[in-house]
Design a protein around this motif. Structure first.
Motif, PDB file in Angstrom:
ATOM      1  N   ARG B 564       4.582   8.711 -15.906  1.00 14.92           N
ATOM      2  CA  ARG B 564       4.830   8.465 -14.491  1.00 14.92           C
ATOM      3  C   ARG B 564       4.323   7.139 -14.054  1.00 14.92           C
ATOM      4  O   ARG B 564       4.655   6.683 -12.979  1.00 14.92           O
ATOM      5  CB  ARG B 564       4.132   9.539 -13.664  1.00 14.92           C
ATOM      6  N   ARG B 565       3.523   6.607 -14.798  1.00 18.32           N
ATOM      7  CA  ARG B 565       2.904   5.376 -14.349  1.00 18.32           C
ATOM      8  C   ARG B 565       3.926   4.368 -13.912  1.00 18.32           C
ATOM      9  O   ARG B 565       3.720   3.618 -12.996  1.00 18.32           O
ATOM     10  CB  ARG B 565       2.047   4.786 -15.463  1.00 18.32           C
ATOM     11  N   LYS B 566       5.006   4.359 -14.587  1.00 19.71           N
ATOM     12  CA  LYS B 566       5.978   3.331 -14.223  1.00 19.71           C
ATOM     13  C   LYS B 566       6.488   3.520 -12.813  1.00 19.71           C
ATOM     14  O   LYS B 566       6.901   2.607 -12.170  1.00 19.71           O
ATOM     15  CB  LYS B 566       7.134   3.367 -15.206  1.00 19.71           C
ATOM     16  N   LEU B 567       6.439   4.716 -12.396  1.00 18.75           N
ATOM     17  CA  LEU B 567       6.918   4.929 -11.037  1.00 18.75           C
ATOM     18  C   LEU B 567       5.919   4.411 -10.027  1.00 18.75           C
ATOM     19  O   LEU B 567       6.268   3.904  -8.989  1.00 18.75           O
ATOM     20  CB  LEU B 567       7.147   6.413 -10.798  1.00 18.75           C
ATOM     21  N   HIS B 568       4.694   4.558 -10.372  1.00 18.53           N
ATOM     22  CA  HIS B 568       3.691   4.252  -9.368  1.00 18.53           C
ATOM     23  C   HIS B 568       3.140   2.850  -9.387  1.00 18.53           C
ATOM     24  O   HIS B 568       2.795   2.335  -8.347  1.00 18.53           O
ATOM     25  CB  HIS B 568       2.530   5.234  -9.501  1.00 18.53           C
ATOM     26  N   PRO B 569       3.048   2.306 -10.557  1.00 21.85           N
ATOM     27  CA  PRO B 569       2.315   1.041 -10.564  1.00 21.85           C
ATOM     28  C   PRO B 569       2.886   0.042  -9.576  1.00 21.85           C
ATOM     29  O   PRO B 569       2.159  -0.681  -8.932  1.00 21.85           O
ATOM     30  CB  PRO B 569       2.438   0.528 -11.984  1.00 21.85           C
ATOM     31  N   GLU B 570       4.187   0.023  -9.446  1.00 21.67           N
ATOM     32  CA  GLU B 570       4.731  -0.936  -8.492  1.00 21.67           C
ATOM     33  C   GLU B 570       4.234  -0.633  -7.114  1.00 21.67           C
ATOM     34  O   GLU B 570       3.879  -1.512  -6.349  1.00 21.67           O
ATOM     35  CB  GLU B 570       6.262  -0.941  -8.508  1.00 21.67           C
ATOM     36  N   SER B 571       4.246   0.614  -6.855  1.00 22.21           N
ATOM     37  CA  SER B 571       3.741   0.929  -5.528  1.00 22.21           C
ATOM     38  C   SER B 571       2.298   0.496  -5.438  1.00 22.21           C
ATOM     39  O   SER B 571       1.843  -0.016  -4.438  1.00 22.21           O
ATOM     40  CB  SER B 571       3.861   2.424  -5.271  1.00 22.21           C
ATOM     41  N   GLN B 572       1.637   0.671  -6.519  1.00 19.11           N
ATOM     42  CA  GLN B 572       0.256   0.241  -6.529  1.00 19.11           C
ATOM     43  C   GLN B 572       0.168  -1.234  -6.320  1.00 19.11           C
ATOM     44  O   GLN B 572      -0.570  -1.725  -5.492  1.00 19.11           O
ATOM     45  CB  GLN B 572      -0.375   0.587  -7.884  1.00 19.11           C
ATOM     46  N   SER B 573       0.938  -1.937  -7.078  1.00 23.50           N
ATOM     47  CA  SER B 573       0.856  -3.393  -6.954  1.00 23.50           C
ATOM     48  C   SER B 573       1.315  -3.832  -5.594  1.00 23.50           C
ATOM     49  O   SER B 573       0.816  -4.785  -5.037  1.00 23.50           O
ATOM     50  CB  SER B 573       1.711  -4.049  -8.038  1.00 23.50           C
ATOM     51  N   ALA B 574       2.253  -3.136  -5.128  1.00 28.79           N
ATOM     52  CA  ALA B 574       2.749  -3.520  -3.805  1.00 28.79           C
ATOM     53  C   ALA B 574       1.713  -3.249  -2.738  1.00 28.79           C
ATOM     54  O   ALA B 574       1.580  -3.979  -1.779  1.00 28.79           O
ATOM     55  CB  ALA B 574       4.027  -2.757  -3.500  1.00 28.79           C
ATOM     56  N   THR B 575       1.019  -2.229  -2.948  1.00 27.65           N
ATOM     57  CA  THR B 575       0.104  -1.846  -1.882  1.00 27.65           C
ATOM     58  C   THR B 575      -1.343  -2.227  -2.081  1.00 27.65           C
ATOM     59  O   THR B 575      -2.177  -1.835  -1.287  1.00 27.65           O
ATOM     60  CB  THR B 575       0.122  -0.328  -1.680  1.00 27.65           C
ATOM     61  N   LYS B 599     -11.620   1.059 -11.128  1.00 30.18           N
ATOM     62  CA  LYS B 599     -11.833  -0.328 -11.531  1.00 30.18           C
ATOM     63  C   LYS B 599     -10.513  -0.988 -11.823  1.00 30.18           C
ATOM     64  O   LYS B 599     -10.248  -2.098 -11.403  1.00 30.18           O
ATOM     65  CB  LYS B 599     -12.722  -0.345 -12.773  1.00 30.18           C
ATOM     66  N   ARG B 600      -9.712  -0.274 -12.530  1.00 33.28           N
ATOM     67  CA  ARG B 600      -8.431  -0.875 -12.906  1.00 33.28           C
ATOM     68  C   ARG B 600      -7.631  -1.208 -11.669  1.00 33.28           C
ATOM     69  O   ARG B 600      -7.042  -2.267 -11.545  1.00 33.28           O
ATOM     70  CB  ARG B 600      -7.656   0.116 -13.779  1.00 33.28           C
ATOM     71  N   GLU B 601      -7.677  -0.282 -10.801  1.00 27.53           N
ATOM     72  CA  GLU B 601      -6.877  -0.493  -9.596  1.00 27.53           C
ATOM     73  C   GLU B 601      -7.413  -1.675  -8.816  1.00 27.53           C
ATOM     74  O   GLU B 601      -6.677  -2.496  -8.275  1.00 27.53           O
ATOM     75  CB  GLU B 601      -6.916   0.797  -8.788  1.00 27.53           C
ATOM     76  N   ILE B 602      -8.716  -1.759  -8.750  1.00 26.77           N
ATOM     77  CA  ILE B 602      -9.309  -2.883  -8.035  1.00 26.77           C
ATOM     78  C   ILE B 602      -8.926  -4.172  -8.727  1.00 26.77           C
ATOM     79  O   ILE B 602      -8.605  -5.169  -8.080  1.00 26.77           O
ATOM     80  CB  ILE B 602     -10.834  -2.706  -7.961  1.00 26.77           C
ATOM     81  N   GLN B 603      -8.973  -4.133 -10.017  1.00 24.59           N
ATOM     82  CA  GLN B 603      -8.593  -5.358 -10.735  1.00 24.59           C
ATOM     83  C   GLN B 603      -7.175  -5.767 -10.416  1.00 24.59           C
ATOM     84  O   GLN B 603      -6.877  -6.945 -10.196  1.00 24.59           O
ATOM     85  CB  GLN B 603      -8.741  -5.123 -12.234  1.00 24.59           C
ATOM     86  N   MET B 604      -6.353  -4.770 -10.396  1.00 23.66           N
ATOM     87  CA  MET B 604      -4.976  -5.069 -10.037  1.00 23.66           C
ATOM     88  C   MET B 604      -4.906  -5.695  -8.664  1.00 23.66           C
ATOM     89  O   MET B 604      -4.184  -6.663  -8.420  1.00 23.66           O
ATOM     90  CB  MET B 604      -4.153  -3.788 -10.060  1.00 23.66           C
ATOM     91  N   ALA B 605      -5.643  -5.122  -7.786  1.00 27.08           N
ATOM     92  CA  ALA B 605      -5.626  -5.634  -6.425  1.00 27.08           C
ATOM     93  C   ALA B 605      -6.113  -7.066  -6.402  1.00 27.08           C
ATOM     94  O   ALA B 605      -5.540  -7.925  -5.727  1.00 27.08           O
ATOM     95  CB  ALA B 605      -6.500  -4.754  -5.544  1.00 27.08           C
ATOM     96  N   ILE B 606      -7.140  -7.299  -7.147  1.00 28.20           N
ATOM     97  CA  ILE B 606      -7.684  -8.659  -7.156  1.00 28.20           C
ATOM     98  C   ILE B 606      -6.644  -9.628  -7.704  1.00 28.20           C
ATOM     99  O   ILE B 606      -6.429 -10.714  -7.167  1.00 28.20           O
ATOM    100  CB  ILE B 606      -8.959  -8.699  -8.018  1.00 28.20           C
ATOM    101  N   ARG B 607      -6.031  -9.185  -8.764  1.00 29.48           N
ATOM    102  CA  ARG B 607      -5.021 -10.081  -9.348  1.00 29.48           C
ATOM    103  C   ARG B 607      -3.934 -10.400  -8.340  1.00 29.48           C
ATOM    104  O   ARG B 607      -3.504 -11.534  -8.166  1.00 29.48           O
ATOM    105  CB  ARG B 607      -4.425  -9.429 -10.582  1.00 29.48           C
ATOM    106  N   LYS B 608      -3.537  -9.363  -7.711  1.00 27.47           N
ATOM    107  CA  LYS B 608      -2.489  -9.557  -6.736  1.00 27.47           C
ATOM    108  C   LYS B 608      -2.919 -10.520  -5.648  1.00 27.47           C
ATOM    109  O   LYS B 608      -2.169 -11.399  -5.221  1.00 27.47           O
ATOM    110  CB  LYS B 608      -2.129  -8.191  -6.125  1.00 27.47           C
ATOM    111  N   ASN B 609      -4.130 -10.329  -5.225  1.00 26.31           N
ATOM    112  CA  ASN B 609      -4.619 -11.220  -4.188  1.00 26.31           C
ATOM    113  C   ASN B 609      -4.635 -12.648  -4.670  1.00 26.31           C
ATOM    114  O   ASN B 609      -4.289 -13.579  -3.949  1.00 26.31           O
ATOM    115  CB  ASN B 609      -6.028 -10.790  -3.765  1.00 26.31           C
ATOM    116  N   ARG B 610      -5.042 -12.792  -5.883  1.00 21.30           N
ATOM    117  CA  ARG B 610      -5.112 -14.159  -6.403  1.00 21.30           C
ATOM    118  C   ARG B 610      -3.732 -14.781  -6.426  1.00 21.30           C
ATOM    119  O   ARG B 610      -3.541 -15.945  -6.078  1.00 21.30           O
ATOM    120  CB  ARG B 610      -5.701 -14.156  -7.805  1.00 21.30           C
ATOM    121  N   GLU B 611      -2.820 -13.971  -6.853  1.00 15.37           N
ATOM    122  CA  GLU B 611      -1.447 -14.505  -6.881  1.00 15.37           C
ATOM    123  C   GLU B 611      -1.003 -14.934  -5.502  1.00 15.37           C
ATOM    124  O   GLU B 611      -0.436 -16.007  -5.293  1.00 15.37           O
ATOM    125  CB  GLU B 611      -0.494 -13.455  -7.438  1.00 15.37           C
TER     126      GLU B 611
END
Lengths: 139, 650
Positions: B564-575, B599-611
């Motif tokens: 399922r991850r594929k369904l959610h990660p975008e939403s995760q990245s988006a949000t 942690k992973r999610e936070i990292q993702m968030a950080i990455r996104k922010n950096r972008e």
């Protein structure tokens, strides 16, 4: 017991004014008119929070030798003015407050009437009767 | 007697003894030539003046009894006023509390013979009552009671005989006739002596009744008394009265009229128990082409709870008044008893919830009593041929139906009115009047689809949920929605409301961590759960299927999560931007999130922010460059202008 009761609209024209000795009405009209200045002064005094901090009851606006004038402002800037006889010293502040409260209540009732357009002179008989109870009983 | 003992039963406002009841009803009848069921003000004023109380006291009395508020003396107000006058004459302050107890009857100087008849009999009947009843109930004779009586021994003696005949014919309470008859004569014989003897007895008589009656309320007391009064009235006035319950009263709504009004009400507001707004009613009633002041007056009369809207009863009242006015009847100053919302035909009056104020209960009673006593006056009201054929009243046929229909209406409306009356005004004091009034509250709106505040935030989501999960655990929904889904501040970078997220779902990113899924998990799982649970087959949203499956999956199948991850990660990245604030909350809420995923999610968030930061800085630099260019241009232009200016000025 009041000698004169007046309701003044936001734009400072009278919606309702009634005094007991009907011959001396003009004098009371003048008094009420001059009291408006004091009212304005009092309500403009509180600068910051418009309605929150300002109390509706303004208290004694000014005394003269014959009578005292009390004021009350609603949140919509409608003013009630009560003129009482100075000789009637038994009237306490609480009583004046209750008179204003009653006035406000009946004014609200008048407002609730969909056939009443705000800004019209008040012609409600119920309001009249409330005011009569508060006026000096001449009978 | 029962009524007396009933006075002891709590719940009503003021208790009246039998004698008082009789006396007051007699006085009331005297003052009530009016067909509308209220005493003529002139007569009442006369009566009050006859009580020889100072004018100020009288005004206090009228004010305290609520007549001023109503504008007229209804039955209840009249009785209260009489009691207050008795209290005033007894030297008690004019307050409602002072009349809670037993009081001697008020005395009035020289109004009519009939009235005077009553007074001498009152102390006597009091006495007799106490004798006969033995116990309580009757008004406790007290020394003050004799003062007023002693004042008029002459009148009493003269008039007693004349008085007794009217009372005697067939008065139902068995004891009263005999009492009345015997004592007047006795008094006549030795009027003053009797009174003096009575006086002597007074100290000996304990004021037991007081305890019994003081806590009791008017309405309960009135209930048992009412049949008595009814009987008394009916017996006494049978001659004059043709029908008890039938009415030619123009102020009584007949069945047909009521049906008509009901239909009209329905045309304005389908729900009979809801309110009609003031403006709606205004437009409607303006069609009647009555002058506005009259309509205003009608409104004042009919809107008894003063909320700016009309309940069904109020509407009927208003309509009825309009009808009457159009047919030529002058508008009453105050609402006739039969039109009042609490009106019930002679009989039981349901006491309103006691929390409601004396005025409410008094009002209740008023309605019932005038219904009886007013009948005699109402008789002379002629038929209403002027009424349009649609509304031809058939009082003789319909009254019983009317009564029966009216009764079920009135208790409900009464309760509604009581409840609406209880709405306190925001600035009201403890005074009764103020407690009765209400603040300018917005009247109950007609039934409208509830806007769930919780859903107000993410509109798309809301619509989505409504579509898919209409009503399925909306509270739970909203809870999780609120907690997991903070309302996106407008400034936030595209907080992907459901659409975006779900558009992502079909598939792009697959950054694949469980942590990434988690906020989504937290955010959506519950929703999806519900969605899926509520609407399986709903295909309105193409998103729902994926959601549902994801929820199903997430519900706790660890091995499936990677799928399922594929369904959610975008939403995760988006949000992530928005995820971070509430992700913590959601994470705390959902129990299945192990910390590493955070942690992973936070990292993702950080990455996104950096972008995002990078993008923005690039944009910024580009804009800066453009700004420089523009500046240069401006400078050149200005210099050109200056060169040209001297030329132009000269």
């Amino acid at each position: 017991m009041a000698v004169c009761i007046a309701v003044i609209a936001k734009e400072n024209y009278p919606l309702y004014i009634r005094s007991v000795p009907t011959q001396g009405e003009l004098k009371f009209h003048y008094t009420v008119h001059t009291s408006l200045d004091v009212v304005e002064e009092k309500i403009s005094g509180v600068g910051k929070a418009l309605a929150d901090q300002r109390e509706l009851y303004l208290g004694l606006l000014y005394p003269t030798e014959d009578y005292k004038v009390y004021g009350y402002v609603t949140n919509s800037k409608v003013k009630f003015v009560i003129v009482v006889d100075s000789s009637n010293t038994s009237l306490r502040d609480n009583e004046i407050r209750s008179m204003f409260r009653k006035l406000h209540n009946s004014f609200t009732d008048v407002m609730c009437n969909p056939f009443y357009n705000p800004g019209d002179p008040i012609q409600s008989k119920a309001f009249d009767s409330i005011v009569s109870t508060m006026m000096v009983q001449a009978c | 007697m029962d009524q007396g003992s009933a006075a002891g039963s709590g719940g009503t406002f003021i208790s009246l003894s039998d004698t008082e009841q009789r006396c007051y009803s007699g006085l009331y009848a005297l003052c009530q030539p009016d067909s509308s069921g209220k005493p003529a003000a002139g007569k009442v004023a006369e009566l009050f003046r006859a009580s020889q109380l100072p004018a100020e006291t009288l005004h206090q009395v009228t004010e305290a009894c609520g007549a001023k508020r109503l504008g007229y003396f209804g039955c209840g107000q009249f009785y209260v006023a009489l009691k207050l006058m008795a209290a005033a004459q007894a030297g008690l302050p004019v307050r409602l509390e002072s009349i809670a107890g037993e009081l001697p009857l008020p005395v009035f100087v020289g109004i009519t013979n009939e009235l005077e008849m009553h007074y001498p009999n009152q102390p006597l009947t009091n006495e007799s009552q106490s004798h006969i009843l033995g116990s309580v109930a009757g008004s406790a004779p007290r020394p003050p009671a004799d003062r007023p009586v002693l004042r008029h021994p002459d009148t009493s003696m003269d008039k007693q005989e004349a008085w007794s005949p009217p009372q005697s014919p067939g008065i139902s309470p068995p004891r009263s006739p005999s009492a009345y008859r015997s004592y007047p004569y006795g008094a006549q014989r030795n009027g003053t002596d009797t009174l003096l003897a009575y006086d002597a007895k007074v100290p000996g008589r304990p004021s037991i009744p007081q305890e019994n009656s003081s806590p009791s309320y008017y309405s309960v007391k009135l209930q048992p008394e009412q049949p008595v009064i009814t009987r008394v009235a009916s017996v006494e006035r049978l001659v004059e009265r043709v029908e008890v319950d039938y009415s030619d009263d123009p102020w009584r709504i007949t069945e047909e009229q009521r049906e008509y009004y009901t239909n009209q009400f329905r045309s304005l507001q389908p729900d009979l128990s809801a309110l009609i707004m003031g403006t709606v009613a205004k437009n409607f009633f303006t069609k009647s082409k009555l002058p506005i002041p009259e309509l205003s007056h009608i409104w004042e009369l009919s809107d008894v709870d003063k909320d700016g809207a009309l309940t069904f009863t109020e509407f009927c009242t208003a309509f009825h008044l309009i009808v009457a006015r159009k047919n030529g009847y002058p508008l009453p100053e105050t609402l006739p008893a039969t039109l009042r919302p609490g009106f019930v035909e002679a009989g039981v009056v349901t006491a309103p919830p006691s929390e409601k104020i004396l005025f409410g209960s008094v009002d209740l009673q008023v309605t019932s009593r005038p219904g009886v006593t007013a009948k005699q006056e109402a008789r002379d009201e002629s038929r209403k041929p002027e009424f349009s054929p649609k509304r031809i009243p058939e009082p003789h046929e319909k009254p019983i139906q009317h009564v029966s229909t009216l009764k079920p209406d009135s208790p409900q409306e009464l309760d509604a009115n009581m409840k609406s009356r209880t709405r306190p005004r925001s600035y009201s004091s403890t005074s009764i009047d103020d407690a009765m009034k209400k603040v300018e509250e917005p009247p109950t709106p007609p039934p409208r689809p509830q806007k769930t505040h919780s859903r107000a935030s993410s509109l798309d989501l809301n619509k989505l949920f409504q579509q898919s999960g209409q009503g399925s655990r909306p509270s739970q929904h909203s809870l999780s929605a609120k907690s997991g889904w903070l309302p996106p501040p407008p400034a936030l970078p595209p907080r992907p409301p459901a659409t975006q997220i779900f558009s992502f779902l079909p598939g792009s990113e697959k950054s694949s961590q469980k942590a990434v899924q988690q906020p989504n998990f937290a955010d959506f799982s519950k929703f999806r759960e519900e969605q899926e649970s509520s609407v399986r087959g709903l295909s309105t949203e193409d998103l729902t299927p994926p959601k549902s499956e994801s929820t199903v999956v997430h519900q706790g199948h660890a091995p499936q999560k990677p799928v399922r991850r594929k369904l959610h990660p975008e939403s995760q990245s988006a949000t992530p931007p928005s995820a971070t604030p509430y992700s913590a909350a959601t994470l705390t809420k959902s129990s299945q999130r192990p910390p590493p995923k955070q942690k992973r999610e936070i990292q993702m968030a950080i990455r996104k922010n950096r972008e995002t930061n990078a993008v923005l800085t690039r944009l910024n630099s580009e804009l800066q460059q453009q700004l420089k260019v523009v500046h240069r241009e401006r400078v050149t232009l200005e210099s050109q202008l200056e060169l040209l200016r001297p030329v132009a000025s000269t």
